[in-house]
Design an enzyme around this catalytic site. Structure first.
Site, PDB file in Angstrom:
ATOM      1  N   LYS A 116      69.526  73.982 104.623  1.00 51.75           N
ATOM      2  CA  LYS A 116      70.746  73.740 103.832  1.00 51.75           C
ATOM      3  C   LYS A 116      70.511  73.918 102.330  1.00 51.75           C
ATOM      4  CE  LYS A 116      72.469  72.993 107.756  1.00 51.75           C
ATOM      5  NZ  LYS A 116      73.157  74.103 108.416  1.00 51.75           N
ATOM      6  N   GLU A 201      73.221  65.774  96.551  1.00 54.06           N
ATOM      7  CA  GLU A 201      74.519  66.308  96.133  1.00 54.06           C
ATOM      8  C   GLU A 201      75.352  65.156  95.603  1.00 54.06           C
ATOM      9  OE1 GLU A 201      76.786  68.275  99.162  1.00 54.06           O
ATOM     10  OE2 GLU A 201      75.498  70.040  99.147  1.00 54.06           O
ATOM     11  N   ARG A 295      77.407  80.588 114.341  1.00 51.22           N
ATOM     12  CA  ARG A 295      77.659  80.641 115.786  1.00 51.22           C
ATOM     13  C   ARG A 295      79.155  80.636 116.050  1.00 51.22           C
ATOM     14  NH1 ARG A 295      76.877  75.037 114.617  1.00 51.22           N
ATOM     15  NH2 ARG A 295      78.891  74.013 114.889  1.00 51.22           N
TER      16      ARG A 295
HETATM   17  C1  MV4 Z   1      79.480  65.651 101.892  1.00 54.82           C
HETATM   18  C2  MV4 Z   1      80.502  64.691 101.773  1.00 54.82           C
HETATM   19  C3  MV4 Z   1      80.862  64.304 100.506  1.00 54.82           C
HETATM   20  N1  MV4 Z   1      80.250  64.823  99.420  1.00 54.82           N
HETATM   21  N2  MV4 Z   1      78.901  66.139 100.783  1.00 54.82           N
HETATM   22  C4  MV4 Z   1      78.934  65.382 106.598  1.00 54.82           C
HETATM   23  C5  MV4 Z   1      78.202  66.266 107.527  1.00 54.82           C
HETATM   24  C6  MV4 Z   1      77.750  67.454 106.754  1.00 54.82           C
HETATM   25  N3  MV4 Z   1      78.266  68.659 107.345  1.00 54.82           N
HETATM   26  C7  MV4 Z   1      78.256  67.259 105.370  1.00 54.82           C
HETATM   27  N4  MV4 Z   1      79.008  66.038 105.349  1.00 54.82           N
HETATM   28  C8  MV4 Z   1      79.563  65.575 104.207  1.00 54.82           C
HETATM   29  N5  MV4 Z   1      79.040  66.083 103.069  1.00 54.82           N
HETATM   30  C9  MV4 Z   1      79.286  65.723  99.589  1.00 54.82           C
HETATM   31  N6  MV4 Z   1      78.676  66.219  98.511  1.00 54.82           N
HETATM   32  C10 MV4 Z   1      81.068  64.192 102.926  1.00 54.82           C
HETATM   33  C11 MV4 Z   1      80.587  64.617 104.153  1.00 54.82           C
HETATM   34  C12 MV4 Z   1      81.238  64.030 105.289  1.00 54.82           C
HETATM   35  C13 MV4 Z   1      81.961  64.795 106.169  1.00 54.82           C
HETATM   36  C14 MV4 Z   1      82.065  66.170 106.027  1.00 54.82           C
HETATM   37  C15 MV4 Z   1      82.794  66.911 106.914  1.00 54.82           C
HETATM   38  C16 MV4 Z   1      83.438  66.281 107.967  1.00 54.82           C
HETATM   39  C17 MV4 Z   1      83.348  64.948 108.125  1.00 54.82           C
HETATM   40  C18 MV4 Z   1      82.604  64.177 107.246  1.00 54.82           C
HETATM   41  C19 MV4 Z   1      82.525  62.812 107.417  1.00 54.82           C
HETATM   42  C20 MV4 Z   1      81.794  62.063 106.565  1.00 54.82           C
HETATM   43  C21 MV4 Z   1      81.142  62.670 105.486  1.00 54.82           C
END
Ligand code: MV4
Length: 504
Positions: A116, A201, A295
């Site tokens: 990532k 982040e 994917r």
């Molecule tokens: C984040 C975020 C807030 N700020 N990054 C969760 C899994 C991963 N794919 C990235 N995720 C997140 N990254 C920053 N800088 C909040 C999440 C996140 C989230 C993202 C997508 C779908 C659901 C989520 C649920 C909780 C937190």
């Protein structure tokens, strides 16, 4: 050029891929575990080979056996589906080394997006907006991270470089609590991925999770198929997706901007085949690259429903070196699609997985309804794999029509023998916030309850509460969900009555 495909997967997605192959006139080879001898993907394929015992490690993750079967069956290519081996660069490379086509991107693209931190810096270098955070690649020590944290600013997130899906992720609100959180994040990442490396982040609060589907062929054409709204999830498991996103709505300019940025992100790693760029989108419509999924995704059918593109067929054509059948100008989103993931889990008991035999099953059909499933009456749901038993996809001319159609389809859906989250989806369809499209990634966990109507009901007369509950949950559906053979001898109606009195 291949015309026989081995499907290295199980369940609904294996069935979906077999269907695309058959319509393209291609032969199909299934692989299965001992738990899946009677699975639908085995029945639908032209040939099927046993991999080994039920646990994934001994069956669907056995790259060596799968490649051996591909060669023995004279398959020309392998489709990995999602999960299992789909995002393993070493597996994609092993296929190519053995002269087998891999229906997916190049191993180097999978690897670049799999780390990532590498993904962040690669796409950022192509002008793709990323959330402010640590820069560059390679491992950073705790000292490095503690030094840059105040510059990024709190609150921030610790994320695992090998991560995705929220594993090894920690929210940090101050410098004081950071050392301990670094420790536990690294430990979790090490346990989950065998790699304790992390990066930082800035935390974006109250953002939406919107992703863009892209397709890229070997002739250098890259197009996007619009967005999917994926904010409705619980503990990083998506529960419902829709396309378009109600948040993007008719802001065609935002859609085009996100689409062209997604295309740029894909081009940054020489991407070929189907892929998805995930974005976080804040209230002010600023969007930031999160990660790329290299994917086919679970929720691809909603994009198919609004674009009329068969994504799996396109994947196969692309892997055969053919040009895509669509240009960007031809892609137009029409109508509205919603997908409910039907999981074998109990929404009244903390979404506990439910196993057992499917005794009775009636699937919804009719106008605008699609069900992708790998199960049938008599099939045994085992505890070895994920709990997804089907995807209920509806399309309507408008979002309103799609919601009403989803309600109708959920009412028609009858499953007896295992508990499912259908009552959760029915409850969601009645939620005012869902109806208004006003939800972010925290909605299910923080603002949504299966126990009570979402807006406090104390002030409502008792009779209205009872009626709302009855209408919302549909008595017949509730009764069918509750049946567990041999567990009790009272009628479903009495049981529902008691249940509702207890849970008032
Ligand atoms: C984040 C975020 C807030 N700020 N990054 C969760 C899994 C991963 N794919 C990235 N995720 C997140 N990254 C920053 N800088 C909040 C999440 C996140 C989230 C993202 C997508 C779908 C659901 C989520 C649920 C909780 C937190």
């Amino acid at each position: 050029m291949f015309n026989k495909v081995l499907i290295a997967n199980r369940g609904e997605i294996a069935v979906r891929i077999i269907r695309a192959c058959r319509e393209l006139g291609m032969q199909t080879v299934a692989v299965y575990s001992e738990a899946d001898r009677h699975a639908l993907h085995v029945r639908y394929s032209d040939e099927a080979y046993l991999l080994g015992p039920a646990p994934s490690r001994e069956s669907y993750l056995r790259a060596d056996k799968i490649i051996e079967i591909a060669k023995r069956s004279h398959s020309g290519a392998i489709h990995p589906g999602y999960g299992f081996l789909a995002e393993r660069a070493d597996f994609a490379q092993a296929c190519l080394d053995e002269g087998l086509g891999f229906i997916g991107p190049k191993p180097s693209s999978i690897a670049a997006m799999g780390d990532k931190a590498v993904a962040r810096s690669t796409v950022a270098g192509s002008g793709v907006p990323v959330v402010p955070g640590t820069e560059g690649e390679g491992s950073l020590s705790d000292d490095d991270l503690l030094k840059v944290a105040p510059e990024i600013g709190f609150p921030l997130l610790i994320k695992a470089t090998a991560g995705g899906g929220g594993k090894g992720m920690r929210e940090v609100r101050s410098l004081e609590e950071m050392p301990a959180l670094l420790n536990s994040a690294r430990r979790e990442a090490e346990a989950s991925f065998g790699d304790g490396n992390v990066y930082l982040e800035k935390l974006l609060e109250g953002a939406r999770h919107i992703e863009i589907q892209i397709l890229a062929d070997t002739q250098g054409n890259v197009i996007h198929l619009g967005e999917r709204e994926c904010s409705l999830q619980r503990r990083h498991q998506k529960l419902l997706e829709e396309s378009p996103s109600p948040f993007v709505g008719d802001d065609q300019e935002l859609r085009e901007r996100m689409g062209s940025v997604a295309v740029r992100a894909a081009q940054a790693v020489d991407y070929i085949n189907a892929g998805t760029i995930e974005f976080l989108v804040d209230k002010d419509k600023n969007f930031y690259f999160l990660e790329m999924n290299t994917r086919l995704q679970v929720e691809h059918p909603i994009t198919e429903a609004v674009t009329n593109v068969d994504i799996v067929k396109e994947q196969i054509r692309i892997a055969r070196g053919r040009q895509m059948r669509h240009t960007q100008e031809e892609i137009r989103l029409t109508g509205w699609a919603i997908e409910c993931r039907v999981n074998a889990e109990d929404p009244y008991n903390n979404f506990l997985p439910s196993t057992g035999r499917i005794d009775h099953l009636i699937l919804p059909t009719g106008p605008g309804v699609r069900v992708d499933t790998g199960v049938y009456p008599g099939f045994e749901i085992s505890p070895y794999y994920d709990s997804l038993i089907s995807k209920l996809i509806v399309r309507g001319e408008t979002r309103g029509e799609a919601i009403l159609r989803m309600r109708r389809a959920l009412e028609e859906y009858k499953i007896v023998g295992v508990r499912t989250n259908i009552p959760f989806h029915q409850h969601l369809m009645d939620s005012h916030r869902f109806m208004a499209g006003q939800y972010d990634t925290r909605f299910v966990e923080e603002r949504f309850s299966m126990e009570a109507p979402e807006d406090e009901s104390e002030t409502l007369p008792e009779i209205a509460a009872i009626l709302a509950t009855l209408v919302a949950h549909n008595e017949a559906q509730r009764a069918a969900q509750i049946i567990q053979r041999g567990e009790r001898d009272v009628s479903n109606w009495k049981w529902v009555g008691r249940w509702e009195r207890i849970h008032r």
